[in-house]
Design a protein around this motif. Structure first.
Motif, PDB file in Angstrom:
ATOM      1  N   ARG B 273      -2.530 -17.886  42.853  1.00  0.00           N
ATOM      2  CA  ARG B 273      -1.469 -17.994  41.855  1.00  0.00           C
ATOM      3  C   ARG B 273      -1.913 -18.900  40.707  1.00  0.00           C
ATOM      4  N   GLU B 274      -2.473 -20.037  41.071  1.00  0.00           N
ATOM      5  CA  GLU B 274      -2.902 -21.018  40.071  1.00  0.00           C
ATOM      6  C   GLU B 274      -3.951 -20.417  39.129  1.00  0.00           C
ATOM      7  N   ARG B 275      -4.928 -19.726  39.731  1.00  0.00           N
ATOM      8  CA  ARG B 275      -5.993 -19.124  38.927  1.00  0.00           C
ATOM      9  C   ARG B 275      -5.468 -18.044  37.994  1.00  0.00           C
ATOM     10  N   LEU B 276      -4.586 -17.223  38.515  1.00  0.00           N
ATOM     11  CA  LEU B 276      -4.052 -16.116  37.714  1.00  0.00           C
ATOM     12  C   LEU B 276      -3.268 -16.638  36.517  1.00  0.00           C
ATOM     13  N   VAL B 277      -2.429 -17.650  36.774  1.00  0.00           N
ATOM     14  CA  VAL B 277      -1.603 -18.188  35.689  1.00  0.00           C
ATOM     15  C   VAL B 277      -2.475 -18.874  34.646  1.00  0.00           C
ATOM     16  N   ARG B 278      -3.472 -19.626  35.116  1.00  0.00           N
ATOM     17  CA  ARG B 278      -4.358 -20.306  34.180  1.00  0.00           C
ATOM     18  C   ARG B 278      -5.059 -19.285  33.279  1.00  0.00           C
ATOM     19  N   GLY B 279      -5.518 -18.208  33.913  1.00  0.00           N
ATOM     20  CA  GLY B 279      -6.198 -17.157  33.152  1.00  0.00           C
ATOM     21  C   GLY B 279      -5.290 -16.534  32.107  1.00  0.00           C
ATOM     22  N   ALA B 280      -4.059 -16.250  32.486  1.00  0.00           N
ATOM     23  CA  ALA B 280      -3.127 -15.602  31.560  1.00  0.00           C
ATOM     24  C   ALA B 280      -2.785 -16.534  30.394  1.00  0.00           C
ATOM     25  N   LEU B 281      -2.615 -17.821  30.706  1.00  0.00           N
ATOM     26  CA  LEU B 281      -2.284 -18.774  29.643  1.00  0.00           C
ATOM     27  C   LEU B 281      -3.458 -18.935  28.680  1.00  0.00           C
ATOM     28  N   GLU B 282      -4.670 -18.897  29.221  1.00  0.00           N
ATOM     29  CA  GLU B 282      -5.845 -18.992  28.353  1.00  0.00           C
ATOM     30  C   GLU B 282      -5.936 -17.769  27.433  1.00  0.00           C
ATOM     31  N   ARG B 283      -5.589 -16.605  27.988  1.00  0.00           N
ATOM     32  CA  ARG B 283      -5.591 -15.386  27.156  1.00  0.00           C
ATOM     33  C   ARG B 283      -4.572 -15.501  26.030  1.00  0.00           C
ATOM     34  N   LEU B 284      -3.380 -15.999  26.377  1.00  0.00           N
ATOM     35  CA  LEU B 284      -2.327 -16.174  25.360  1.00  0.00           C
ATOM     36  C   LEU B 284      -2.816 -17.106  24.252  1.00  0.00           C
ATOM     37  N   GLU B 285      -3.486 -18.156  24.664  1.00  0.00           N
ATOM     38  CA  GLU B 285      -3.930 -19.151  23.692  1.00  0.00           C
ATOM     39  C   GLU B 285      -5.011 -18.575  22.769  1.00  0.00           C
ATOM     40  N   LEU B 294       3.064 -19.678  23.086  1.00  0.00           N
ATOM     41  CA  LEU B 294       4.013 -19.846  24.187  1.00  0.00           C
ATOM     42  C   LEU B 294       5.351 -20.349  23.661  1.00  0.00           C
ATOM     43  N   ASP B 295       5.303 -21.275  22.712  1.00  0.00           N
ATOM     44  CA  ASP B 295       6.544 -21.779  22.114  1.00  0.00           C
ATOM     45  C   ASP B 295       7.283 -20.671  21.380  1.00  0.00           C
ATOM     46  N   ALA B 296       6.517 -19.834  20.675  1.00  0.00           N
ATOM     47  CA  ALA B 296       7.141 -18.736  19.936  1.00  0.00           C
ATOM     48  C   ALA B 296       7.834 -17.764  20.892  1.00  0.00           C
ATOM     49  N   ILE B 297       7.178 -17.500  22.010  1.00  0.00           N
ATOM     50  CA  ILE B 297       7.776 -16.629  23.032  1.00  0.00           C
ATOM     51  C   ILE B 297       9.089 -17.234  23.522  1.00  0.00           C
ATOM     52  N   ALA B 298       9.050 -18.523  23.835  1.00  0.00           N
ATOM     53  CA  ALA B 298      10.247 -19.190  24.357  1.00  0.00           C
ATOM     54  C   ALA B 298      11.392 -19.127  23.349  1.00  0.00           C
ATOM     55  N   GLU B 299      11.058 -19.300  22.085  1.00  0.00           N
ATOM     56  CA  GLU B 299      12.124 -19.266  21.064  1.00  0.00           C
ATOM     57  C   GLU B 299      12.717 -17.872  20.906  1.00  0.00           C
ATOM     58  N   ARG B 317      -0.261  -8.076  31.442  1.00  0.00           N
ATOM     59  CA  ARG B 317      -1.244  -7.012  31.186  1.00  0.00           C
ATOM     60  C   ARG B 317      -2.443  -7.558  30.413  1.00  0.00           C
ATOM     61  N   GLY B 318      -2.240  -8.668  29.741  1.00  0.00           N
ATOM     62  CA  GLY B 318      -3.367  -9.375  29.116  1.00  0.00           C
ATOM     63  C   GLY B 318      -3.618  -8.959  27.702  1.00  0.00           C
TER      64      GLY B 318
END
Lengths: 318, 318
Positions: B273-285, B294-299, B317-318
């Motif tokens: 779980r940790e690895r998958l989330v880290r990977g997805a957040l890095e892709r978003l960044e 991420l802030d824009a998504i939240a808003e 989906r990445g």
């Protein structure tokens, strides 16, 4: 709306109790079908004011919540309650007390109480609570009370859901106040000092005040301490007033919108996590349709034949 | 071993306190460098016997743990303690009591006490606790005591780490026993009825016994109820004996290996779980290096412009 694919959502938006109960059941059971319904109601949510009420078992918070329900009902407000039941991480049963409480309000269509057990589903309790609150919001509830036990990490997660978090304490915390300190201070917007007719109430109030003062620089909001005797209905109106004042503070400072954005971010991350893990587990299963693959991994780790870090890396790559 | 890339691991395997303390600090801070060290020690772990001790604040479990430490030290065993501190989900500070306790055993090289705050890092408290226990195991500790407060979902997660879980209760639980019921029954291998010189101890013991009997079919292991008065050192030897009996039961029935495999599975899933989330957040960044994505998504979610379910699908989906 009006989509035949989401019949429950339509019912929920018309305020129908039966549709709401069925959707909540689907959420708690982790049914995939719940999501389409939740997506359908999403645009019509965000109106309810969310109040978290947390405290140790025996602090009388359920009775306080009952008092708040009565107060809001007198104001003509529609009320929803989510009672998070931590006693059932395995058994999944609602505790007796909640069933009794639900009966007490059974004749009042303006109140909807839902108890939520922690069945250990993938997304965790905070995810399920978020979705159940959303259903109550979409039904048109003006206030949604979220009741949780204790101040563990779950409670912190759930407190993040609320606009205003009430922490219930009782006299005679004694040394424990030290242990409760940091976590409670961070999540409490309002303290209810319940059973305040008991010996030690003054002392506990003084200890709380001191803890609040020790926080250093003056915060934008100083949590008030409201003395209550919930079983006699004392202090309920004052508690509701403190909540209303905190709400006014949040709205005046823009903090309400900031809390809502923070909540949206947390929810997005939780949903993302859920989707990623589900996808990875499905990939693992496809590699070995007998479904033994995860068990085989666990056994290799337990026997120290491979380390969990490396195996997780491998599975994450897909 | 002997790898210059993992200097702390080498020290830990030689039982060095300073190396262990530094590695634990890296774990708690969520440093990426901790993982290589943990991988290096992993093959040399799995020997320590893990005992979980959980109970509400004020139940006296820290004093009970001190008693167990003294007992095991008399037997010549090396002891590690992980005191999980739920009071600091935000502030990250260790509570005063633990510092005092650590000083008390400071002169004894056979005891290592580490308090662990919940800093809300990605992997969660259970993940950090798993890794800290692993360090103590690799250091050569024979018994590792994991102390947690309360019986929330965190505690259940952490209880899954232990071979034997001791639940500490005190007289006068009263109505609360109902609320504690299901969760406690499921995780308790041994009950310590502490402060058993107080009024109501017999009643609480009777209530507990009744709860245990209500479980239906006779379980393979019936949790004993050990009466203790921790502040006077009474019942400590009996508690250690009950733990030893449970250990013998686990070993005789093969349940010990089953628990270890279940623990390995939970850990693998948490790491995945940790690895998958880290990977997805890095892709978003990477999609928006300014980090505002991420802030824009939240808003957008908070404004109901898009629903969190759809946005999470997209990000997954990445």
């Amino acid at each position: 709306m009006g989509d035949a694919a989401t019949p429950l959502a339509e019912g929920v938006l018309r305020g129908e109790v039966r549709a709401a109960a069925r959707l909540m059941r689907s959420i708690e059971d982790g049914l995939a079908s719940a999501e389409a319904e939740l997506r359908a109601i999403f645009p019509r949510t965000g109106r309810a004011y969310l109040v978290g009420v947390t405290g140790n078992p025996g602090s009388g918070k359920s009775t306080l919540v009952d008092g708040l329900i009565a107060h809001y009902r007198k104001q003509g407000l529609q009320v929803g309650v989510v009672a998070v039941d931590p006693s059932s991480p395995f058994s999944g049963g609602a505790i007796l007390g909640d069933r009794i409480r639900m009966q007490q309000h059974a004749g009042d269509a303006g109140v909807f109480i839902r108890s939520l057990a922690t069945r250990g589903h993938l997304g965790g309790l905070a995810r399920a609570a978020t979705d159940v609150v959303r259903v109550l919001d979409a039904m048109g509830k003006d206030v949604v009370l979220v009741e949780t036990v204790g101040v563990g990490q779950d409670e912190v997660e759930i407190a993040k859901l609320a606009h205003t978090t009430v922490v219930v304490v009782v006299p005679g915390l004694g040394d424990d106040i030290q242990a409760l300190k940091a976590g409670v201070l961070e999540i409490a917007d309002v303290f209810a000092l319940n059973k305040s007719d008991r010996e030690g109430a003054d002392r506990t109030q003084k200890d709380l005040l001191m803890m609040l003062e020790l926080r250093g620089e003056a915060p934008a909001w100083q949590p008030p301490i409201v003395r209550t005797v919930a079983v006699r209905g004392e202090g309920g109106a004052e508690l509701a007033e403190a909540i209303a004042q905190h709400r006014a503070h949040l709205e005046a400072t823009g903090e309400k919108a900031r809390r809502e954005t923070a909540r949206a971010k947390a929810e997005f991350l939780a949903l993302l996590r859920e989707r990623l893990v589900r996808g990875a587990l499905e990939r693992l299963e496809r590699q070995d349709p007998a479904g033994a693959r995860l068990d085989a991994i666990a056994e290799r780790i337990a026997r120290r034949e491979a380390d969990p870090y490396a195996l997780a890396d491998e599975a994450a790559r897909g």
